[in-house]
Design an enzyme around this catalytic site. Structure first.
Site, mmCIF file in Angstrom:
data_model
loop_
_atom_site.group_PDB
_atom_site.id
_atom_site.type_symbol
_atom_site.label_atom_id
_atom_site.label_comp_id
_atom_site.label_asym_id
_atom_site.label_seq_id
_atom_site.Cartn_x
_atom_site.Cartn_y
_atom_site.Cartn_z
ATOM 1 N N GLY A 122 0.856 -1.197 0.000
ATOM 2 C CA GLY A 122 0.000 0.000 0.000
ATOM 3 C C GLY A 122 0.882 1.234 0.000
ATOM 4 N N GLY A 123 1.961 1.160 -0.782
ATOM 5 C CA GLY A 123 2.987 2.216 -0.773
ATOM 6 C C GLY A 123 2.644 3.428 -1.613
ATOM 7 N N ASP A 132 0.758 -1.813 -4.738
ATOM 8 C CA ASP A 132 -0.450 -1.005 -4.541
ATOM 9 C C ASP A 132 -1.408 -1.325 -5.679
ATOM 10 O OD1 ASP A 132 -2.282 1.416 -4.131
ATOM 11 O OD2 ASP A 132 -0.771 1.845 -2.626
ATOM 12 N N ASP A 159 -3.045 -6.785 -4.606
ATOM 13 C CA ASP A 159 -4.123 -6.569 -3.632
ATOM 14 C C ASP A 159 -3.639 -7.149 -2.301
ATOM 15 O OD1 ASP A 159 -6.328 -6.699 -2.017
ATOM 16 O OD2 ASP A 159 -7.625 -7.666 -3.489
ATOM 17 N N PHE A 160 -3.531 -6.303 -1.279
ATOM 18 C CA PHE A 160 -2.898 -6.794 -0.040
ATOM 19 C C PHE A 160 -3.728 -7.801 0.749
ATOM 20 C CE2 PHE A 160 -3.542 -2.088 1.395
ATOM 21 C CZ PHE A 160 -4.863 -2.293 1.794
ATOM 22 N N HIS A 171 -4.574 1.920 9.577
ATOM 23 C CA HIS A 171 -5.597 2.804 10.169
ATOM 24 C C HIS A 171 -6.811 2.989 9.248
ATOM 25 C CE1 HIS A 171 -4.093 6.975 8.534
ATOM 26 N NE2 HIS A 171 -4.167 6.079 7.583
HETATM 27 C C1 LIG Z 1 -3.386 6.008 3.348
HETATM 28 S S1 LIG Z 1 -2.628 5.467 1.871
HETATM 29 C C2 LIG Z 1 -0.937 5.266 2.412
HETATM 30 C C3 LIG Z 1 0.061 5.457 1.303
HETATM 31 C C4 LIG Z 1 1.531 5.386 1.732
HETATM 32 N N1 LIG Z 1 1.827 4.087 2.329
HETATM 33 C C5 LIG Z 1 1.896 6.526 2.663
HETATM 34 O O1 LIG Z 1 2.271 6.271 3.818
HETATM 35 O O2 LIG Z 1 1.831 7.679 2.223
HETATM 36 C C6 LIG Z 1 -3.207 3.786 1.687
HETATM 37 C C7 LIG Z 1 -2.781 3.093 0.399
HETATM 38 O O3 LIG Z 1 -3.386 1.789 0.371
HETATM 39 C C8 LIG Z 1 -3.711 1.496 -0.983
HETATM 40 N N2 LIG Z 1 -4.702 0.406 -1.036
HETATM 41 C C9 LIG Z 1 -6.028 0.461 -0.715
HETATM 42 N N3 LIG Z 1 -6.586 -0.746 -0.874
HETATM 43 C C10 LIG Z 1 -5.606 -1.590 -1.310
HETATM 44 C C11 LIG Z 1 -5.559 -2.997 -1.619
HETATM 45 N N4 LIG Z 1 -6.636 -3.775 -1.520
HETATM 46 N N5 LIG Z 1 -4.368 -3.536 -1.996
HETATM 47 C C12 LIG Z 1 -3.259 -2.740 -2.084
HETATM 48 N N6 LIG Z 1 -3.237 -1.412 -1.790
HETATM 49 C C13 LIG Z 1 -4.402 -0.847 -1.405
HETATM 50 C C14 LIG Z 1 -4.200 2.829 -1.525
HETATM 51 O O4 LIG Z 1 -4.169 2.867 -2.936
HETATM 52 C C15 LIG Z 1 -3.222 3.805 -0.862
HETATM 53 O O5 LIG Z 1 -2.088 4.033 -1.675
#
Ligand SMILES: C[S@@+](CC[C@H](N)C(=O)[O-])C[C@H]1O[C@@H](n2cnc3c(N)ncnc32)[C@H](O)[C@@H]1O
Length: 371
Positions: free
Chosen positions: A196-197, A219, A246-247, A267
């Site tokens: 989720g980077g 991501d 997809d995490f 969070h």
């Molecule tokens: C709050 S952001 C945090 C981004 C980054 N890690 C940071 O600290 O700035 C959450 C991230 O989770 C990703 N995300 C949401 N659902 C996801 C999924 N099912 N699999 C992978 N990534 C996902 C979003 O696209 C987003 O980039």
């Protein structure tokens, strides 16, 4: 102190009136790009400023007169507009201001009380109890709305830019807490996967400090191009790569990372979902991989951190409920969550760097402990 001086009614009048107006004025002036047109040194005449951003001069002046009361812009002589240090900071923070004040976030906030009236089970029975989903006519989740409703079709890009602006704002121009807050020495060389980077903005800013480490950003597909472009721009094309992942799905077995980073991911999710995000990481942890988390960690008890800092932590706790039915977690909450995911998971270290609101949390798998 201010509340005591004002008394209850004036405090309420101020909160339900001028405090809201201040935020609306910030949003309006930010949206119009006023701070970019006002010169860093010297002044610009109001008429020229209005003409450059294409709005009516007297309407602009009315917004600015509220802004002056907030210490945002100033009018050193009649009709001449200049920056203050506060207004000069607006452009860099703009992606987060715009994100935090979008329609999506506001409509969710409207539904918080309704959501609380029906949210009796924890975890809730259906997603419809999440404020943002209740507010949406099609009851879509936050990420779906972000993807589908942005007028420029750049919802994810704008979200990632907001996250970057937020981090930069707290730590100045550096991402030092990500370098100093984790035990990189124990990692040595190898691959680190940021789950989720987003657009890889953290790695793009720390890779030079960590010469032996290569990064893989995982991501959603919407972030692929932005990550590649940013990595190229920062000269990290061979050190930072991207994988659509997809995490909630099992991790690819060929990666064998030394560590996973999860920054501001948990969070966004309720406990049961967090467990589904953490459990696919256990096979790599059984081979020695560590987990590095960066999250806001509110205190377990009162008085542990200064009030202004606790307010910053609790404000996003409410926001996480509004958007996702999720929450910020204290250290105690994290320990309980990790236990739920795998009893062998142990919090090894928590650091609260003074230069940021985010804490750094390192988690390892205690292989000697029976499950
Ligand atoms: C709050 S952001 C945090 C981004 C980054 N890690 C940071 O600290 O700035 C959450 C991230 O989770 C990703 N995300 C949401 N659902 C996801 C999924 N099912 N699999 C992978 N990534 C996902 C979003 O696209 C987003 O980039």
């Amino acid at each position: 102190m201010l509340n005591l001086a004002l008394g209850p009614t004036d405090t309420l009048t101020s909160l339900a009136g001028p405090t809201i107006t201040k935020i609306e004025v910030l949003r309006t002036l930010d949206d119009l790009g006023v701070a970019k047109v006002v010169p860093q040194e010297g002044t610009i005449h109001l008429a020229d400023l209005a003409a450059k951003i294409g709005v009516n001069e007297s309407l602009l002046h009315r917004q600015l007169k509220v802004a002056y009361l907030m210490g945002m812009f100033q009018e050193p002589s009649p009709g001449e507009i200049a920056h203050t240090s506060f207004s000069a900071a607006i452009p860099d923070f703009s992606p987060y201001t715009q994100l935090r004040t979008t329609r999506l976030f506001y409509t969710g906030a409207w539904e918080v009380a309704n959501s609380m009236r029906i949210w009796q089970d924890d975890p809730p029975k259906d997603h419809m109890q999440i404020p943002v989903e209740m507010a949406d006519p099609q009851h879509r989740g936050m990420w779906k709305i972000l993807e589908e409703d942005d007028p420029d079709e750049r919802g994810h890009e704008k979200f990632a830019a907001g996250m970057k602006a937020l981090v930069s704002a707290y730590v100045g121009t550096s991402f030092t807490p990500y370098v100093q807050g984790f035990d990189w020495a124990s990692i040595g060389e190898g691959l680190v996967v940021d789950i989720g980077g987003g657009n890889g903005h953290i790695e793009a800013n720390i890779f030079k400090d960590l010469p032996g480490v290569d990064f893989l950003i995982q991501d959603l597909a919407e972030n692929e191009q932005a990550t590649k472009e940013l990595a190229q721009k920062q000269g990290a094309g061979d050190r930072i790569s991207f994988q659509v992942h997809d995490f909630f799905k099992p991790q690819p077995t060929d990666l064998q990372p030394k560590a996973y980073i999860l920054s501001r991911v948990l969070h966004d999710w309720q406990d049961a979902d967090c467990v589904r995000i953490i459990q696919p990481l256990i096979p790599a942890m059984e081979k020695g991989a560590k987990l590095f988390f960066s999250e806001r960690i509110p205190p377990d008890g009162p008085g542990e951190v200064p009030v202004h800092k606790e307010l910053l932590l609790r404000h996003t706790d409410i926001l996480m409920f509004t958007l996702y039915g999720a929450k910020e977690r204290s250290r105690g909450d994290f320990e309980a969550l990790f236990k739920l995911a795998d009893p062998r998971l142990k919090v090894k270290k928590v650091q609260h760097p003074p230069s940021t609101i985010f804490s750094m949390l390192e988690v390892v798998l205690d292989q000697d402990q029976d499950v």
